[in-house]
Design an enzyme around this catalytic site. Structure first.
Site, PDB file in Angstrom:
ATOM      1  CG  ASP A   9      -1.929   1.063   1.272  1.00 29.09           C
ATOM      2  OD1 ASP A   9      -2.172   1.675   0.212  1.00 29.09           O
ATOM      3  OD2 ASP A   9      -2.502   1.301   2.350  1.00 29.09           O
ATOM      4  CG  ASP A 112      -3.558   3.890  -3.076  1.00 26.01           C
ATOM      5  OD1 ASP A 112      -4.456   3.041  -3.245  1.00 26.01           O
ATOM      6  OD2 ASP A 112      -3.576   4.715  -2.142  1.00 26.01           O
ATOM      7  CD  GLU A 113      -5.704  -0.760  -1.352  1.00 23.66           C
ATOM      8  OE1 GLU A 113      -5.396  -1.486  -0.384  1.00 23.66           O
ATOM      9  OE2 GLU A 113      -6.698  -0.020  -1.371  1.00 23.66           O
TER      10      GLU A 113
END
Length: 462
Positions: A9, A112-113
């Site tokens: 993350d 974003d992860e």
């Protein structure tokens, strides 16, 4: 063989990427990550909401989703920057390219992860735990040195626990959450921190004295189902015990729509709608929101479903101004649609209908790769005005059609009542439909024409 799953993350993704963009433009500028700063919707007017905040800003109590005006009152020296989604996309692509070099099974969970299945590289996590941590550190280092931002890595035997682990202390940390570590690291956490538990579900659990994940884990499944409903109760029961069997997939199958329905315990009609319908819609919106978040999708269109006491099924839908999976947005749209369906001269309540089933659904689900971006990609004022105008015109046309249909139905109803009254007073044959009357007249004419022919036949026979 147990699995090894990483959840990686990006720390304060939008803020970190905005900081990098600013440093690229001016290497002498201050790194936004080191000062109280935030990414906000409308920096010039200082309106809108905070979409990402730096760690120094978070330490002052600033949270994502807070109005900019409130953020500035909390932190008058807060530095605000505008978002740049095209830059964010480029950073996300570069981030995933690195992850794909470390595993053949990478599942992007949002911009974003991502999850990585590392089971092919490590066969025994107890013997190889040091090597597993070294691998996670190598990924962190490559991202930091190549791309310039930091990530957290959560490691466990399944996706749920890996994601929970990555959310422990930040930034630039590696955390494990193995089954034997649940008592120390997982069970003491507040129930609202359990992935998949929304605000309303957490409030319900708190009212029943369930404050921590451990307390939920100790609660029988049947009790949780009574509190939250069959589906949500079972989900919390399994998640609180760290149970998750979903595989890390490169391409996740995406449902075309999601919906939730409830058969009402009592008929909802005009006299009790104000007390019965709002809490039911709130519960349905909470469940739908949870499903959409778990699927990592947002709805462009909200649909309502209603089945009446006369067993008629009605649906209405409207396009949301911004694709969303937020409970408040879904609930507000559902309330608006149900108000239009039920209230007014042409509403179902005016026709003495009652609701036996209520449901809401999400359609036109957005591509999951850009979900987080779409939440903040607000339309311009001109686009919003045009959308509202189109919606108003469509609503007016629909209202006109509904009024015409209602007028026809009312006319048929009155004619039926009149016919019943006349039949009761003068007999069933007092009124005939136009077709039946013409048929009778035609038959009588044929009979009249047949009489002279019959007389001629009789004369000849004599």
């Amino acid at each position: 063989m147990s699995r090894i799953v990483f959840h990686i993350d990006v720390n304060s993704a939008f803020l970190s990427w905005s900081a990098l963009e600013r440093l690229e433009q001016n290497p002498d500028s201050i790194d936004l990550r080191t000062i109280p700063s935030a990414v906000a919707g409308d920096v010039a007017s200082r309106r809108g909401v905070v979409t990402a905040a730096s760690i120094p800003a978070k330490r002052l109590g600033l949270k994502s989703g807070e109005p900019v005006s409130a953020a500035l009152r909390l932190c008058p020296n807060l530095v605000l920057v505008a978002s740049n989604f095209s830059y964010y996309r480029r950073k996300s692509v570069a981030f995933l390219e690195i992850l794909n070099r470390h595993s053949s099974a990478v599942e992007q969970f949002s911009i974003d992860e991502a999850f990585l299945d590392m089971s092919a590289r490590f066969s025994d996590r107890r013997r190889e735990e040091a090597a597993i941590r070294a691998c996670a550190a190598a990924i962190q280092t490559e991202i930091r040195e190549t791309l310039g931002f930091t990530v957290n890595v959560g490691i466990s035997e399944n996706k749920l626990l890996a994601k929970m682990a990555s959310d422990f202390e930040k930034p630039d940390k590696i955390h494990t959450l193995w089954p034997e570590e649940l008592s120390a690291k997982f069970y003491p956490l507040p129930i609202r921190s359990l992935f998949g538990v929304g605000g309303q579900s957490a409030e319900k659990l708190l009212r029943f004295g369930i404050h921590t994940i451990g307390e939920a884990a100790d609660t029988p499944c049947e009790i949780l189902q009574r509190i939250l409903g069959p589906s949500a109760g079972k989900s919390v029961y399994q998640s609180a015990r760290g149970i998750n069997h979903s595989a890390v997939r490169r391409e996740r199958p995406q449902a075309k729509s999601h919906s939730v329905e409830r058969t009402t315990t009592t008929d909802i009609e005009k006299r009790n709608a104000a007390t019965e319908l709002p809490p039911l819609l709130s519960e349905l919106a909470e469940e739908l929101s949870s499903r959409l978040r778990k699927a990592n999708v947002r709805a462009e269109t909200l649909v309502i479903i209603a089945k009446t006491s006369s067993f008629q099924r009605h649906t209405r839908q409207q396009r949301l101004l911004v694709p969303s999976n937020e409970k408040e947005v879904l609930e507000a749209s559902a309330r608006e649609l149900f108000s239009a369906l039920l209230e007014g001269e042409e509403g179902l309540f005016s026709k003495r209908e009652a609701l036996r089933l209520v449901g809401i659904g999400a359609a036109r689900l957005e591509d999951p790769q850009y979900q987080q971006l779409s939440l903040f990609s607000l339309p311009s004022a001109e686009e919003m005005s045009e959308a509202k105008q189109r919606a108003a015109e469509a609503a007016a046309e629909a209202e006109k059609r509904a009024a015409a249909e209602a007028a026809k139905a009312e006319k048929r109803r009155k004619l039926g009542e009149m016919q019943a009254e006349i039949s009761a007073r003068y007999g069933d044959k007092a009124l005939l439909r136009g077709g039946a009357l013409l048929s009778a007249a035609h038959k009588e004419t044929q009979n009249a024409q047949a009489v002279p022919e019959q007389k001629g036949q009789h004369s000849a026979e004599l």
